[in-house]
Design an enzyme around this catalytic site. Sequence first.
Site, PDB file in Angstrom:
ATOM      1  N   HIS A 150      28.575   8.707  -7.602  1.00 38.51           N
ATOM      2  CA  HIS A 150      27.584   7.671  -8.428  1.00 38.51           C
ATOM      3  C   HIS A 150      27.522   8.508  -9.636  1.00 38.51           C
ATOM      4  O   HIS A 150      26.531   9.477  -9.510  1.00 38.51           O
ATOM      5  CB  HIS A 150      26.582   7.261  -7.851  1.00 38.51           C
ATOM      6  CG  HIS A 150      26.003   6.044  -8.262  1.00 38.51           C
ATOM      7  ND1 HIS A 150      24.397   5.850  -7.886  1.00 38.51           N
ATOM      8  CD2 HIS A 150      26.300   5.124  -8.741  1.00 38.51           C
ATOM      9  CE1 HIS A 150      24.199   5.003  -8.499  1.00 38.51           C
ATOM     10  NE2 HIS A 150      25.154   4.341  -9.123  1.00 38.51           N
ATOM     11  N   HIS A 181      29.273  -4.858  -6.364  1.00 39.60           N
ATOM     12  CA  HIS A 181      27.557  -4.699  -6.401  1.00 39.60           C
ATOM     13  C   HIS A 181      27.256  -5.546  -5.300  1.00 39.60           C
ATOM     14  O   HIS A 181      26.272  -6.151  -5.196  1.00 39.60           O
ATOM     15  CB  HIS A 181      27.426  -5.118  -7.438  1.00 39.60           C
ATOM     16  CG  HIS A 181      26.171  -4.273  -7.847  1.00 39.60           C
ATOM     17  ND1 HIS A 181      24.786  -4.381  -7.736  1.00 39.60           N
ATOM     18  CD2 HIS A 181      26.351  -3.072  -8.555  1.00 39.60           C
ATOM     19  CE1 HIS A 181      24.111  -3.364  -8.196  1.00 39.60           C
ATOM     20  NE2 HIS A 181      25.035  -2.396  -8.788  1.00 39.60           N
ATOM     21  N   TRP A 191      21.658  -8.162  -5.107  1.00 42.32           N
ATOM     22  CA  TRP A 191      21.684  -7.826  -6.410  1.00 42.32           C
ATOM     23  C   TRP A 191      22.736  -6.542  -6.460  1.00 42.32           C
ATOM     24  O   TRP A 191      23.693  -6.099  -6.718  1.00 42.32           O
ATOM     25  CB  TRP A 191      20.672  -7.640  -7.290  1.00 42.32           C
ATOM     26  CG  TRP A 191      20.972  -7.041  -8.763  1.00 42.32           C
ATOM     27  CD1 TRP A 191      21.413  -8.013  -9.896  1.00 42.32           C
ATOM     28  CD2 TRP A 191      20.995  -5.707  -9.194  1.00 42.32           C
ATOM     29  NE1 TRP A 191      21.725  -7.190 -10.910  1.00 42.32           N
ATOM     30  CE2 TRP A 191      21.540  -5.692 -10.568  1.00 42.32           C
ATOM     31  CE3 TRP A 191      20.864  -4.443  -8.766  1.00 42.32           C
ATOM     32  CZ2 TRP A 191      21.946  -4.715 -11.545  1.00 42.32           C
ATOM     33  CZ3 TRP A 191      21.291  -3.452  -9.597  1.00 42.32           C
ATOM     34  CH2 TRP A 191      21.568  -3.631 -10.816  1.00 42.32           C
ATOM     35  N   ARG A 215      30.515   7.440  -2.186  1.00 38.70           N
ATOM     36  CA  ARG A 215      30.130   7.427  -3.354  1.00 38.70           C
ATOM     37  C   ARG A 215      28.520   7.784  -3.564  1.00 38.70           C
ATOM     38  O   ARG A 215      27.862   7.401  -4.678  1.00 38.70           O
ATOM     39  CB  ARG A 215      30.034   5.897  -3.975  1.00 38.70           C
ATOM     40  CG  ARG A 215      31.401   5.499  -4.624  1.00 38.70           C
ATOM     41  CD  ARG A 215      31.328   4.372  -5.286  1.00 38.70           C
ATOM     42  NE  ARG A 215      30.463   4.015  -6.283  1.00 38.70           N
ATOM     43  CZ  ARG A 215      30.207   4.522  -7.263  1.00 38.70           C
ATOM     44  NH1 ARG A 215      30.971   5.649  -7.783  1.00 38.70           N
ATOM     45  NH2 ARG A 215      29.173   4.158  -8.066  1.00 38.70           N
ATOM     46  N   ASP A 249      33.665  -3.225  -9.325  1.00 38.36           N
ATOM     47  CA  ASP A 249      32.235  -3.168  -8.517  1.00 38.36           C
ATOM     48  C   ASP A 249      31.801  -4.478  -8.126  1.00 38.36           C
ATOM     49  O   ASP A 249      31.433  -5.266  -9.134  1.00 38.36           O
ATOM     50  CB  ASP A 249      31.274  -2.231  -9.410  1.00 38.36           C
ATOM     51  CG  ASP A 249      30.050  -1.911  -8.551  1.00 38.36           C
ATOM     52  OD1 ASP A 249      29.876  -2.420  -7.439  1.00 38.36           O
ATOM     53  OD2 ASP A 249      29.200  -1.025  -8.935  1.00 38.36           O
ATOM     54  N   TYR A 255      26.090  -8.959 -12.837  1.00 34.48           N
ATOM     55  CA  TYR A 255      26.208  -7.421 -13.116  1.00 34.48           C
ATOM     56  C   TYR A 255      27.267  -6.991 -13.787  1.00 34.48           C
ATOM     57  O   TYR A 255      28.251  -7.233 -13.861  1.00 34.48           O
ATOM     58  CB  TYR A 255      26.191  -6.832 -11.483  1.00 34.48           C
ATOM     59  CG  TYR A 255      26.367  -5.545 -11.522  1.00 34.48           C
ATOM     60  CD1 TYR A 255      25.470  -4.502 -11.795  1.00 34.48           C
ATOM     61  CD2 TYR A 255      27.686  -4.929 -11.400  1.00 34.48           C
ATOM     62  CE1 TYR A 255      25.582  -3.352 -11.861  1.00 34.48           C
ATOM     63  CE2 TYR A 255      27.979  -3.574 -11.612  1.00 34.48           C
ATOM     64  CZ  TYR A 255      26.623  -2.751 -11.763  1.00 34.48           C
ATOM     65  OH  TYR A 255      27.281  -1.179 -11.924  1.00 34.48           O
ATOM     66  N   GLU A 285      26.551   4.262  -3.144  1.00 31.58           N
ATOM     67  CA  GLU A 285      25.582   4.641  -4.009  1.00 31.58           C
ATOM     68  C   GLU A 285      24.101   4.510  -3.738  1.00 31.58           C
ATOM     69  O   GLU A 285      23.096   5.236  -4.352  1.00 31.58           O
ATOM     70  CB  GLU A 285      25.856   4.144  -5.247  1.00 31.58           C
ATOM     71  CG  GLU A 285      25.682   2.537  -5.262  1.00 31.58           C
ATOM     72  CD  GLU A 285      26.166   1.896  -6.662  1.00 31.58           C
ATOM     73  OE1 GLU A 285      27.121   2.263  -7.142  1.00 31.58           O
ATOM     74  OE2 GLU A 285      25.129   1.025  -7.101  1.00 31.58           O
ATOM     75  N   GLU A 315      32.267   8.900 -11.469  1.00 28.54           N
ATOM     76  CA  GLU A 315      31.754   8.050 -12.500  1.00 28.54           C
ATOM     77  C   GLU A 315      30.885   8.385 -13.717  1.00 28.54           C
ATOM     78  O   GLU A 315      30.192   9.610 -13.639  1.00 28.54           O
ATOM     79  CB  GLU A 315      30.757   7.046 -11.823  1.00 28.54           C
ATOM     80  CG  GLU A 315      30.250   5.693 -12.506  1.00 28.54           C
ATOM     81  CD  GLU A 315      29.174   4.885 -11.819  1.00 28.54           C
ATOM     82  OE1 GLU A 315      28.568   5.374 -10.881  1.00 28.54           O
ATOM     83  OE2 GLU A 315      28.936   3.896 -12.537  1.00 28.54           O
ATOM     84  N   ASN A 370      15.926   4.496 -10.048  1.00 31.03           N
ATOM     85  CA  ASN A 370      15.668   3.481 -11.034  1.00 31.03           C
ATOM     86  C   ASN A 370      14.876   2.368 -10.576  1.00 31.03           C
ATOM     87  O   ASN A 370      14.962   1.799  -9.492  1.00 31.03           O
ATOM     88  CB  ASN A 370      17.068   2.776 -11.268  1.00 31.03           C
ATOM     89  CG  ASN A 370      17.428   2.333 -12.586  1.00 31.03           C
ATOM     90  OD1 ASN A 370      16.508   2.614 -13.659  1.00 31.03           O
ATOM     91  ND2 ASN A 370      18.598   1.830 -12.953  1.00 31.03           N
ATOM     92  N   HIS A 428      33.006   2.697 -17.915  1.00 27.78           N
ATOM     93  CA  HIS A 428      32.742   1.159 -17.532  1.00 27.78           C
ATOM     94  C   HIS A 428      33.284   0.529 -18.687  1.00 27.78           C
ATOM     95  O   HIS A 428      32.791   0.753 -20.020  1.00 27.78           O
ATOM     96  CB  HIS A 428      31.288   0.892 -17.348  1.00 27.78           C
ATOM     97  CG  HIS A 428      30.525   1.460 -16.233  1.00 27.78           C
ATOM     98  ND1 HIS A 428      29.195   1.302 -16.103  1.00 27.78           N
ATOM     99  CD2 HIS A 428      31.118   2.206 -15.285  1.00 27.78           C
ATOM    100  CE1 HIS A 428      28.990   2.015 -14.934  1.00 27.78           C
ATOM    101  NE2 HIS A 428      29.943   2.887 -14.499  1.00 27.78           N
ATOM    102  N   ASP A 443      21.136   6.134 -14.581  1.00 28.87           N
ATOM    103  CA  ASP A 443      20.045   6.315 -14.039  1.00 28.87           C
ATOM    104  C   ASP A 443      20.108   7.818 -13.365  1.00 28.87           C
ATOM    105  O   ASP A 443      19.101   8.327 -12.882  1.00 28.87           O
ATOM    106  CB  ASP A 443      19.589   5.274 -13.207  1.00 28.87           C
ATOM    107  CG  ASP A 443      20.393   4.667 -12.445  1.00 28.87           C
ATOM    108  OD1 ASP A 443      21.566   4.101 -12.836  1.00 28.87           O
ATOM    109  OD2 ASP A 443      20.333   4.614 -11.174  1.00 28.87           O
ATOM    110  N   ARG A 451      36.328   1.314 -15.042  1.00 28.66           N
ATOM    111  CA  ARG A 451      36.036   0.193 -14.163  1.00 28.66           C
ATOM    112  C   ARG A 451      35.943  -1.033 -15.010  1.00 28.66           C
ATOM    113  O   ARG A 451      35.536  -1.097 -16.253  1.00 28.66           O
ATOM    114  CB  ARG A 451      34.554   0.551 -13.480  1.00 28.66           C
ATOM    115  CG  ARG A 451      33.980  -0.210 -12.445  1.00 28.66           C
ATOM    116  CD  ARG A 451      32.557  -0.144 -12.262  1.00 28.66           C
ATOM    117  NE  ARG A 451      31.659  -0.701 -13.366  1.00 28.66           N
ATOM    118  CZ  ARG A 451      30.294  -1.064 -13.120  1.00 28.66           C
ATOM    119  NH1 ARG A 451      29.876  -0.422 -12.116  1.00 28.66           N
ATOM    120  NH2 ARG A 451      29.592  -1.508 -13.912  1.00 28.66           N
ATOM    121  N   GLU A 490      34.692  -1.569  -5.249  1.00 33.78           N
ATOM    122  CA  GLU A 490      33.310  -0.888  -4.690  1.00 33.78           C
ATOM    123  C   GLU A 490      32.521  -1.729  -4.186  1.00 33.78           C
ATOM    124  O   GLU A 490      32.344  -2.857  -4.559  1.00 33.78           O
ATOM    125  CB  GLU A 490      32.714  -0.200  -6.225  1.00 33.78           C
ATOM    126  CG  GLU A 490      31.547   0.480  -5.896  1.00 33.78           C
ATOM    127  CD  GLU A 490      31.033   1.124  -7.433  1.00 33.78           C
ATOM    128  OE1 GLU A 490      31.859   1.152  -8.268  1.00 33.78           O
ATOM    129  OE2 GLU A 490      29.798   1.312  -7.497  1.00 33.78           O
TER     130      GLU A 490
END
Length: 409
Positions: free
Chosen positions: A319, A219, A409, A290, A217, A167, A269, A346, A45, A130, A323, A155, A243
């Site tokens: 994951h 993130h 991020w 993951r 998550d 996020y 991920e 996921e 991605n 999600h 993407d 999630r 996560e």
Amino acid sequence: MGADYRASMRISDVRVVVCSPGRNYVTLVVETEDGIIGIGDATLNGRELAVAAYLSEHLAPLLVGRDARRITDTWEYLYRGSYWRRGPVTMAAIAAVDVALWDILGKVTGQPVHQLLGGAVRDGVMAYTHASGRDLDELEASFAAHLDEGYLAVRAQCAVPGLDTVYGVGARGDYEPASGELPDEETWETAHYLEFVPGMMARLRQTFGPTVHLLHDAHHRLTPIEAGRLGAALEPYRMFWLEDPTPAEDQTAFRIIRQHTTTPLAVGEVFNTVWDCHELITNRWIDYIRCAVSHAGGITHLRRIYALAETYGVRTGAHGPSDVSPIGHAATLHLDLAVPNFGVQERMQHPAGTEEVFRTGISFDDGYLHPGTAPGLGVVFDEEAAARFPYQRRYLPVNRRLDGSVHDW
Ligand code: KDG
Ligand code: MG
């Protein structure tokens, strides 16, 4: 049945196709001299063209003329043989080759890939999706809608009061993180987040009862001790997992988190090889690994990671965002079906348009996914359709704290 297994299996052509039916995907097409086509996902991605160039400039010339049946030897040749090992670009490229060769082997032998991996050890693959909302009411409605669709695991991500964008939450509806000719900027402040999240989980547990699997998550945004504090605060809500609590490259951070909470932890991920997670696994600092087939060297390497994890009681939680293309998803599902230590998979819907290019046999029933039983991966890649959707430059967002400094991020 597929073609005669003893027939010549030389690779005669290798092509890389970058298309954007709603989002960018990088697809590798490997063709044998007797006309069998294997496909692999090389989507990274926001860095798609780097992998496409790695494949077409560096790997394709090495593949033409090789025996497509020598999957492990090809993996070793591309990984050990390059001297420059690991990294997301390299490992996404190797993954695409590997998955394409498994696809060819399945087609040649007339078997779905999971059969070649030892056969299914379960009837279906439990998936989570999600839920998100710009406030708790919207999150609750989104969560309820996914339960109505049949999901057993969801999630939850929500906008955080005091932060403009975070996020996992779209301005409208579905969240697709990569957008814009230049990166969007999201906002972050850990104190705001830590203040908000336990109440959000309390509400979801209260509304939806004790049996639904709740995931969240973080993130990669917390320090180890902040993550320990969050995990402890979430213990009453019996999370399926928390996560990516901390930036993933620091494996020893998880030792600290573990000392402070029994909330199960999931990470991986952004990992590309077993070397990114061997300490996490062998020290039992995590509960779920993951990695994605498409980013961690394909089926050949990911199943080695899974085998190590199995030995240490760590389950899988692959994951599966948008993407990861439908090819990558199918490959993951075949592996999920065949490994004893599967945990959860996921599933994020691909944007409209994707189905015009990729046709899969994937089904979803009562919370469980299945890749289908067609030979190989069971995915048809329509190159003519792909040509109608040219690449568009897209970036993942960048995160800034309220003081303007860049944050993970
Ligand atoms: O490309 C980045 C996404 O794959 C990532 O942000 C999605 O964190 C993610 C997840 O858990 O699906
Ligand atoms: Mg994630």
